[in-house]
Design a protein around this motif. Structure first.
Motif, PDB file in Angstrom:
ATOM      1  N   PHE A 162       0.883  -1.188   0.099  1.00  0.00           N
ATOM      2  CA  PHE A 162      -0.142   0.088  -0.009  1.00  0.00           C
ATOM      3  C   PHE A 162       0.881   1.369  -0.007  1.00  0.00           C
ATOM      4  O   PHE A 162       1.729   1.404   0.798  1.00  0.00           O
ATOM      5  N   ASP A 163       0.681   2.024  -1.066  1.00  0.00           N
ATOM      6  CA  ASP A 163       1.588   3.322  -1.236  1.00  0.00           C
ATOM      7  C   ASP A 163       0.586   4.343  -1.538  1.00  0.00           C
ATOM      8  O   ASP A 163       0.305   4.449  -3.019  1.00  0.00           O
ATOM      9  N   PRO A 164       0.590   5.324  -0.772  1.00  0.00           N
ATOM     10  CA  PRO A 164       0.799   5.453   0.657  1.00  0.00           C
ATOM     11  C   PRO A 164       0.140   4.699   1.236  1.00  0.00           C
ATOM     12  O   PRO A 164      -0.790   3.804   1.386  1.00  0.00           O
ATOM     13  N   PRO A 165       0.652   4.250   2.596  1.00  0.00           N
ATOM     14  CA  PRO A 165       0.267   3.288   3.511  1.00  0.00           C
ATOM     15  C   PRO A 165      -1.003   3.499   4.141  1.00  0.00           C
ATOM     16  O   PRO A 165      -1.060   3.995   5.655  1.00  0.00           O
ATOM     17  N   TYR A 166      -2.218   3.514   3.571  1.00  0.00           N
ATOM     18  CA  TYR A 166      -3.639   3.558   4.193  1.00  0.00           C
ATOM     19  C   TYR A 166      -4.284   2.446   3.467  1.00  0.00           C
ATOM     20  O   TYR A 166      -4.284   2.062   2.330  1.00  0.00           O
ATOM     21  N   TYR A 167      -5.353   1.941   4.337  1.00  0.00           N
ATOM     22  CA  TYR A 167      -6.279   0.788   3.917  1.00  0.00           C
ATOM     23  C   TYR A 167      -7.535   1.721   3.539  1.00  0.00           C
ATOM     24  O   TYR A 167      -8.184   1.973   4.400  1.00  0.00           O
ATOM     25  N   ILE A 168      -8.135   1.420   2.263  1.00  0.00           N
ATOM     26  CA  ILE A 168      -9.588   1.895   2.138  1.00  0.00           C
ATOM     27  C   ILE A 168     -10.465   1.128   2.265  1.00  0.00           C
ATOM     28  O   ILE A 168     -10.528  -0.065   1.589  1.00  0.00           O
ATOM     29  N   PHE A 169     -11.672   1.215   3.026  1.00  0.00           N
ATOM     30  CA  PHE A 169     -12.863   0.506   3.112  1.00  0.00           C
ATOM     31  C   PHE A 169     -14.122   1.223   3.066  1.00  0.00           C
ATOM     32  O   PHE A 169     -14.199   2.411   3.292  1.00  0.00           O
ATOM     33  N   GLU A 170     -14.878   0.751   1.987  1.00  0.00           N
ATOM     34  CA  GLU A 170     -15.843   1.248   1.770  1.00  0.00           C
ATOM     35  C   GLU A 170     -17.306   0.759   2.674  1.00  0.00           C
ATOM     36  O   GLU A 170     -17.301  -0.609   2.579  1.00  0.00           O
ATOM     37  N   VAL A 171     -18.093   1.618   2.948  1.00  0.00           N
ATOM     38  CA  VAL A 171     -19.239   1.197   3.909  1.00  0.00           C
ATOM     39  C   VAL A 171     -20.485   1.908   3.595  1.00  0.00           C
ATOM     40  O   VAL A 171     -20.466   2.938   3.236  1.00  0.00           O
TER      41      VAL A 171
END
Length: 247
Positions: free
Chosen positions: A238-247
């Motif tokens: 992951f670059d940049p290092p963040y995780y995307i989550f959709e809700v």
């Protein structure tokens, strides 16, 4: 008549950013980028590297580049020098939603957060028996789980249609600490935190703390749990290092 397409909220999540006093200017691009790709940012503890208020002040200054709501919990590093109250105060001034048994609703998503604590998982979970020091250790995990339950309960009373997200530092399940030495599992989280997550209809939970754990797992009731520790996200590409989550 066709149903109106349900709007989804894009949540970015990262933990263990460990901001240092020498990090001035390091995070501005990160927060600018995440603001373009998500609608809410979760910071899952260990916001500072050694628990210094000066480190929190650097983070608060860098967060001026973030144009979306920020929801955060503290981690064990933020408690290192017993400055957790001043760290929290500094970040509140930057309009960060600092959760510690609290909740906040953004759009149709409700976020409930606690630091959490250790104690182990499943059959290896430490019980309330023995010396007072052990009982105190276990009680801390119990108290954190009760705080999380209370925060989730308040979200239910606010609006039954709210989608609930749990924000933690310590892990609520064993699966997302797998990869760490098994001997330290009791210090990485506690199954006690999973109980309110299972019972309160949480959509997903996010935590950090276990730097060489596993990105994704789920509770016994099928609730998705994500270990978004920055080192794990970097290892996963992951670059940049963040995780995307959709809700």
């Amino acid at each position: 008549m066709a149903n109106k397409k349900e709007k989804k909220t894009r949540i970015a999540a990262v933990g263990d950013i460990h901001v240092r006093e020498t990090d001035r200017g390091k995070w501005e691009e990160f927060f600018t980028k995440v603001s373009e790709e998500a609608e809410v940012l979760l910071l899952c503890g260990d916001l500072t590297d050694t628990g210094r208020t000066a480190e929190a002040e650097i983070l608060a200054d860098e967060l001026k580049a973030c144009s979306i709501p920020v929801v955060a919990v503290l981690g064990n590093h933020d408690y290192e020098r017993d400055n957790q109250k001043s760290i929290r105060k500094v970040l509140l001034k930057q309009n960060v939603h600092m959760l510690d048994g609290d909740s906040v609703v953004i759009g149709d998503v409700g976020f409930a957060g606690v630091k959490g604590f250790g104690g182990g998982f499943d059959k290896g979970m430490l019980g309330m028996f023995g010396e007072p020091m052990i009982k105190s250790f276990v009680q801390e995990a119990v108290d954190e789980a009760l705080k999380l339950d209370g925060a989730l309960s308040r979200l239910e009373s606010d609006n039954v249609d709210i989608k609930k997200i749990a924000v933690l530092h310590y892990a609520p399940i064993r699966a997302t600490v797998e990869g760490e030495p098994e001997q330290i599992f009791p210090f990485l989280g506690s199954s006690r935190l999973a109980e309110p997550i299972n019972r309160r209809g949480v959509v997903a939970a996010f935590h950090g703390h276990a730097h060489i754990g596993t990105l994704e797992g789920e509770t016994s009731k099928g609730v998705k749990v994500f270990n978004v520790s920055k080192p794990i996200l970097m290892k996963e590409g992951f670059d940049p290092p963040y995780y995307i989550f959709e809700v």
